[in-house]
Design an enzyme around this catalytic site. Structure first.
Site, PDB file in Angstrom:
ATOM      1  N   ASP A 107       0.850  -1.193   0.000  1.00  0.00           N
ATOM      2  CA  ASP A 107       0.000   0.000   0.000  1.00  0.00           C
ATOM      3  C   ASP A 107       0.889   1.247   0.000  1.00  0.00           C
ATOM      4  O   ASP A 107       1.075   1.906   1.027  1.00  0.00           O
ATOM      5  CB  ASP A 107      -0.937  -0.031   1.212  1.00  0.00           C
ATOM      6  CG  ASP A 107      -2.032   1.012   1.121  1.00  0.00           C
ATOM      7  OD1 ASP A 107      -2.138   1.667   0.066  1.00  0.00           O
ATOM      8  OD2 ASP A 107      -2.780   1.165   2.116  1.00  0.00           O
ATOM      9  N   GLY A 204      -8.898   9.682   6.468  1.00  0.00           N
ATOM     10  CA  GLY A 204      -8.394  10.993   6.062  1.00  0.00           C
ATOM     11  C   GLY A 204      -6.911  11.162   6.378  1.00  0.00           C
ATOM     12  O   GLY A 204      -6.255  12.059   5.860  1.00  0.00           O
ATOM     13  N   SER A 206      -4.833   8.550   5.980  1.00  0.00           N
ATOM     14  CA  SER A 206      -4.180   7.570   5.109  1.00  0.00           C
ATOM     15  C   SER A 206      -3.131   8.216   4.219  1.00  0.00           C
ATOM     16  O   SER A 206      -3.337   9.321   3.715  1.00  0.00           O
ATOM     17  CB  SER A 206      -5.222   6.914   4.200  1.00  0.00           C
ATOM     18  OG  SER A 206      -5.956   5.995   4.933  1.00  0.00           O
TER      19      SER A 206
HETATM   20  C1  4AZ Z   1      -8.923   4.820   6.902  1.00  0.00           C
HETATM   21  O1  4AZ Z   1     -10.131   4.664   6.955  1.00  0.00           O
HETATM   22  C2  4AZ Z   1      -8.105   4.393   8.056  1.00  0.00           C
HETATM   23  N1  4AZ Z   1      -6.315   3.315  12.526  1.00  0.00           N
HETATM   24  C3  4AZ Z   1      -6.768   4.700   8.091  1.00  0.00           C
HETATM   25  C4  4AZ Z   1      -5.996   4.320   9.158  1.00  0.00           C
HETATM   26  C5  4AZ Z   1      -6.552   3.638  10.173  1.00  0.00           C
HETATM   27  C6  4AZ Z   1      -7.898   3.327  10.175  1.00  0.00           C
HETATM   28  C7  4AZ Z   1      -8.672   3.712   9.102  1.00  0.00           C
HETATM   29  C8  4AZ Z   1      -5.683   3.236  11.300  1.00  0.00           C
HETATM   30  O2  4AZ Z   1      -8.380   5.315   5.924  1.00  0.00           O
END
Ligand code: 4AZ
Length: 254
Positions: A107, A204, A206
């Site tokens: 990823d 958000g 990510s």
């Molecule tokens: C998301 O939804 C997401 N706790 C990104 C990171 C995490 C959880 C959800 C890590 O993009």
């Protein structure tokens, strides 16, 4: 009667000024000192994502951000009101060729910007480690982003927020009390959070960098919910293979 007591209880809590969750940020963090993380990129595409500036015209993010050419990349930003921001278009999104949506493997994605960033006190290139070794359990790291501040919320944060997270052993993260290998946390991933929960990245955030000892060591990838002790955040671990991939892509695209 039960309803009335519930109402009464809420009123008492309000009058006593008992803080409920005015301190839950990124998840459990705090607002960053403005422009103290000058390598942070805000990516506004089909979804909100974070990223890191790795070269004047290259940003590193997560492949699941599925950023297209229409996306906007903003550098030098703390809040949307900022006049310090530099806005870019994505010239070319390059997701890792082996990114797998089901297993979450690889990823990682590179975004070539349409122009070079002007480096200044608000915009700087992130540091990478000398060695891409594994992260030991207990290592203190930091994650930042403009993502939601509360599980289930729909509102992203206007200001950049950050939280300290602790690296959790892969064996622990994969055990029955945690992810139970669903999905498998591989050697190309690292878990980080808090034993008691409440400290995490979320929707958000990510694509944003996981910083340990001042160097980027990971990328916000996934989690089952946010801030739950049994499900720590999972990050793409920057390994030798990703470092080589990044170098080869950037050199082939000069
Ligand atoms: C998301 O939804 C997401 N706790 C990104 C990171 C995490 C959880 C959800 C890590 O993009």
């Amino acid at each position: 009667m039960v309803l009335l007591m519930g109402l009464w209880f809420t009123v008492v809590i309000f009058l006593l000024g008992i803080p409920r969750d005015h301190c839950v940020q990124i998840i459990g963090g705090k607002e960053s000192v403005p422009h103290s993380r000058p390598f942070m990129a805000k990516i506004k595409g089909s979804m909100l994502c974070g990223g890191s500036l790795i070269k004047r015209n290259w940003v590193l993010t997560a492949a699941h951000c599925n950023t297209t050419k229409n996306a906007e990349v903003i550098l030098g930003i703390h809040s949307e009101k900022d006049t310090t921001k530099q806005v870019f278009k994505v010239k070319k999104p390059i997701p890792h060729p082996c990114y797998d949506r089901a297993t979450k493997e690889n990823d990682i994605m590179l975004l070539q910007l349409n122009k070079r960033a002007k480096l200044n006190k608000n915009v700087a290139i992130i540091k990478f480690p000398r060695l891409y070794d594994d992260l030991k359990a207990g290592t203190q790291c930091l994650v930042a982003g403009w993502g939601i501040t509360k599980s289930g919320s729909e509102k992203a944060s206007d200001v950049l927020r950050e939280v300290n997270v602790t690296v959790i052993a892969r064996s622990t993260c994969n055990d029955q009390k945690h992810y139970n290998s669903r999905p498998l946390v591989t050697v190309n991933m690292v878990c980080a959070g808090d034993k008691k929960g409440g400290k995490d990245s979320c929707t958000g955030d990510s694509g944003g960098p996981l910083m340990c000892n001042g160097k980027q060591r990971g990328i916000v990838s996934f989690g089952q919910g946010c801030g739950k002790p049994q499900y720590p955040g999972v990050y793409t671990l920057l390994t030798d293979k990703y470092s080589l991939w990044i170098k080869s892509v950037i050199q082939g695209n000069l």
